[in-house]
Design a protein around this motif. Sequence first.
Motif, PDB file in Angstrom:
ATOM      1  N   THR A  35       0.831  -1.190   0.000  1.00 17.24           N
ATOM      2  CA  THR A  35       0.000   0.000   0.000  1.00 17.24           C
ATOM      3  C   THR A  35       0.872   1.250   0.000  1.00 17.24           C
ATOM      4  N   VAL A  36       0.532   2.203  -0.882  1.00 21.27           N
ATOM      5  CA  VAL A  36       1.200   3.493  -0.920  1.00 21.27           C
ATOM      6  C   VAL A  36       0.133   4.580  -0.902  1.00 21.27           C
ATOM      7  N   THR A  37       0.499   5.782  -0.518  1.00 19.98           N
ATOM      8  CA  THR A  37      -0.427   6.907  -0.448  1.00 19.98           C
ATOM      9  C   THR A  37      -0.505   7.599  -1.799  1.00 19.98           C
ATOM     10  N   LEU A  38      -1.726   7.939  -2.210  1.00 24.95           N
ATOM     11  CA  LEU A  38      -1.910   8.703  -3.436  1.00 24.95           C
ATOM     12  C   LEU A  38      -1.485  10.141  -3.210  1.00 24.95           C
ATOM     13  N   PRO A  39      -0.958  10.810  -4.254  1.00 24.36           N
ATOM     14  CA  PRO A  39      -0.588  12.218  -4.091  1.00 24.36           C
ATOM     15  C   PRO A  39      -1.828  13.092  -3.914  1.00 24.36           C
ATOM     16  N   ALA A  40      -1.722  14.102  -3.070  1.00 19.51           N
ATOM     17  CA  ALA A  40      -2.822  15.055  -2.875  1.00 19.51           C
ATOM     18  C   ALA A  40      -2.981  15.857  -4.161  1.00 19.51           C
ATOM     19  N   PRO A  41      -4.155  16.213  -4.546  1.00 15.59           N
ATOM     20  CA  PRO A  41      -5.447  15.996  -3.908  1.00 15.59           C
ATOM     21  C   PRO A  41      -6.235  14.858  -4.551  1.00 15.59           C
ATOM     22  N   VAL A  42      -5.585  13.803  -5.017  1.00 18.91           N
ATOM     23  CA  VAL A  42      -6.276  12.697  -5.675  1.00 18.91           C
ATOM     24  C   VAL A  42      -7.228  12.024  -4.692  1.00 18.91           C
ATOM     25  N   ASN A  43      -8.465  11.809  -5.155  1.00 19.98           N
ATOM     26  CA  ASN A  43      -9.508  11.221  -4.328  1.00 19.98           C
ATOM     27  C   ASN A  43      -9.776   9.772  -4.697  1.00 19.98           C
ATOM     28  N   SER A  44      -9.902   9.496  -5.987  1.00 20.93           N
ATOM     29  CA  SER A  44     -10.200   8.133  -6.414  1.00 20.93           C
ATOM     30  C   SER A  44      -9.620   7.899  -7.806  1.00 20.93           C
ATOM     31  N   LEU A  45      -9.406   6.627  -8.127  1.00 19.89           N
ATOM     32  CA  LEU A  45      -8.864   6.248  -9.429  1.00 19.89           C
ATOM     33  C   LEU A  45      -9.846   5.335 -10.143  1.00 19.89           C
ATOM     34  N   THR A  62     -10.064  14.302  -8.314  1.00 21.11           N
ATOM     35  CA  THR A  62      -9.476  14.972  -7.161  1.00 21.11           C
ATOM     36  C   THR A  62     -10.581  15.313  -6.162  1.00 21.11           C
ATOM     37  N   VAL A  63     -10.190  15.749  -4.991  1.00 19.26           N
ATOM     38  CA  VAL A  63     -11.125  16.197  -3.975  1.00 19.26           C
ATOM     39  C   VAL A  63     -11.472  17.651  -4.262  1.00 19.26           C
ATOM     40  N   GLY A  64     -12.760  17.973  -4.320  1.00 21.00           N
ATOM     41  CA  GLY A  64     -13.180  19.363  -4.494  1.00 21.00           C
ATOM     42  C   GLY A  64     -12.897  20.155  -3.220  1.00 21.00           C
ATOM     43  N   THR A  65     -12.689  21.452  -3.380  1.00 19.33           N
ATOM     44  CA  THR A  65     -12.410  22.295  -2.220  1.00 19.33           C
ATOM     45  C   THR A  65     -13.328  23.507  -2.212  1.00 19.33           C
ATOM     46  N   ALA A  66     -13.654  23.990  -1.033  1.00 11.74           N
ATOM     47  CA  ALA A  66     -14.455  25.204  -0.839  1.00 11.74           C
ATOM     48  C   ALA A  66     -15.713  25.200  -1.698  1.00 11.74           C
ATOM     49  N   GLY A  67     -16.416  24.076  -1.728  1.00 11.62           N
ATOM     50  CA  GLY A  67     -17.651  23.989  -2.487  1.00 11.62           C
ATOM     51  C   GLY A  67     -17.461  23.725  -3.971  1.00 11.62           C
ATOM     52  N   ALA A  68     -16.214  23.696  -4.438  1.00 14.31           N
ATOM     53  CA  ALA A  68     -15.952  23.406  -5.851  1.00 14.31           C
ATOM     54  C   ALA A  68     -16.090  21.904  -6.085  1.00 14.31           C
ATOM     55  N   ALA A  72     -10.425  16.434 -12.472  1.00 14.83           N
ATOM     56  CA  ALA A  72      -9.759  15.269 -13.039  1.00 14.83           C
ATOM     57  C   ALA A  72      -8.339  15.150 -12.481  1.00 14.83           C
ATOM     58  N   ALA A  73      -7.811  13.922 -12.512  1.00 12.51           N
ATOM     59  CA  ALA A  73      -6.455  13.680 -12.031  1.00 12.51           C
ATOM     60  C   ALA A  73      -5.760  12.652 -12.916  1.00 12.51           C
ATOM     61  N   VAL A  74      -4.470  12.877 -13.144  1.00 14.00           N
ATOM     62  CA  VAL A  74      -3.579  11.891 -13.762  1.00 14.00           C
ATOM     63  C   VAL A  74      -2.385  11.769 -12.839  1.00 14.00           C
ATOM     64  N   ILE A  75      -2.036  10.534 -12.458  1.00 16.56           N
ATOM     65  CA  ILE A  75      -0.840  10.305 -11.664  1.00 16.56           C
ATOM     66  C   ILE A  75       0.056   9.320 -12.404  1.00 16.56           C
ATOM     67  N   THR A  76       1.339   9.354 -12.088  1.00 12.52           N
ATOM     68  CA  THR A  76       2.297   8.481 -12.770  1.00 12.52           C
ATOM     69  C   THR A  76       3.333   7.943 -11.796  1.00 12.52           C
ATOM     70  N   THR A  77       3.903   6.819 -12.181  1.00 14.48           N
ATOM     71  CA  THR A  77       5.029   6.247 -11.450  1.00 14.48           C
ATOM     72  C   THR A  77       6.097   5.835 -12.461  1.00 14.48           C
ATOM     73  N   TRP A  84       4.083   7.711  -6.505  1.00 14.41           N
ATOM     74  CA  TRP A  84       3.212   8.247  -7.544  1.00 14.41           C
ATOM     75  C   TRP A  84       3.233   9.770  -7.445  1.00 14.41           C
ATOM     76  N   THR A  85       3.213  10.449  -8.589  1.00 16.87           N
ATOM     77  CA  THR A  85       3.163  11.910  -8.606  1.00 16.87           C
ATOM     78  C   THR A  85       2.036  12.358  -9.532  1.00 16.87           C
ATOM     79  N   ALA A  86       1.426  13.483  -9.182  1.00 19.34           N
ATOM     80  CA  ALA A  86       0.364  14.060 -10.004  1.00 19.34           C
ATOM     81  C   ALA A  86       0.977  14.784 -11.193  1.00 19.34           C
ATOM     82  N   GLN A  87       0.279  14.730 -12.325  1.00 19.39           N
ATOM     83  CA  GLN A  87       0.732  15.428 -13.522  1.00 19.39           C
ATOM     84  C   GLN A  87      -0.242  16.558 -13.842  1.00 19.39           C
ATOM     85  N   PRO A  88       0.270  17.674 -14.384  1.00 18.16           N
ATOM     86  CA  PRO A  88      -0.618  18.786 -14.734  1.00 18.16           C
ATOM     87  C   PRO A  88      -1.428  18.448 -15.989  1.00 18.16           C
ATOM     88  N   ILE A  89      -2.731  18.698 -15.915  1.00 16.31           N
ATOM     89  CA  ILE A  89      -3.603  18.435 -17.066  1.00 16.31           C
ATOM     90  C   ILE A  89      -4.413  19.695 -17.374  1.00 16.31           C
TER      91      ILE A  89
END
Length: 144
Positions: A35-45, A62-68, A72-77, A84-89
């Motif tokens: 088990t490894v931790t997903l990078p923030a703010p990834v919520n589910s895959l 990703t996890v929405g913030t302040a009512g947003a 979408a999220a893309v992570i890579t290893t 795992w690291t998040a990639q800009p999309i």
Amino acid sequence: MALAVSACATSSSNPSSGAPSTIAPGSPWTGALSTVTLPAPVNSLTAVDCAGPRHCWAVGSTVGTAGAPNGAAVITTADGGSRWTAQPIPATVGYLSDISCSNRHYCAAVGQATQTSNGQGAIITTSDGGATWTAAPVPPASSM
């Protein structure tokens, strides 16, 4: 959120039990899961694809913030899933549901354009291993 990984590929974990998933007989995934931790703010895959034993990408939300709403999220290893690291999309993508990578440079991911786009599809691609993701044209009448 955690993700169960092997030296060769990834598989979703069962977050409620805290225990990694087992590998089903006949599965292409091999190795011991950890088990490894997903990078923030990834919520589910929702999907993962590997271009080899060390290079994988996963998509989801990703996890929405302040009512947003969630985004979408893309992570890579590049080390078989140990980190795992998040990639800009593009900000125009609201949700990603699948990904396919032909090698460690070229990938395409599909999903929904925005949370309020009434199902309008979205496609993003990369030709540099995910350093840059670009929105691609969606065929007419395509929806999620």
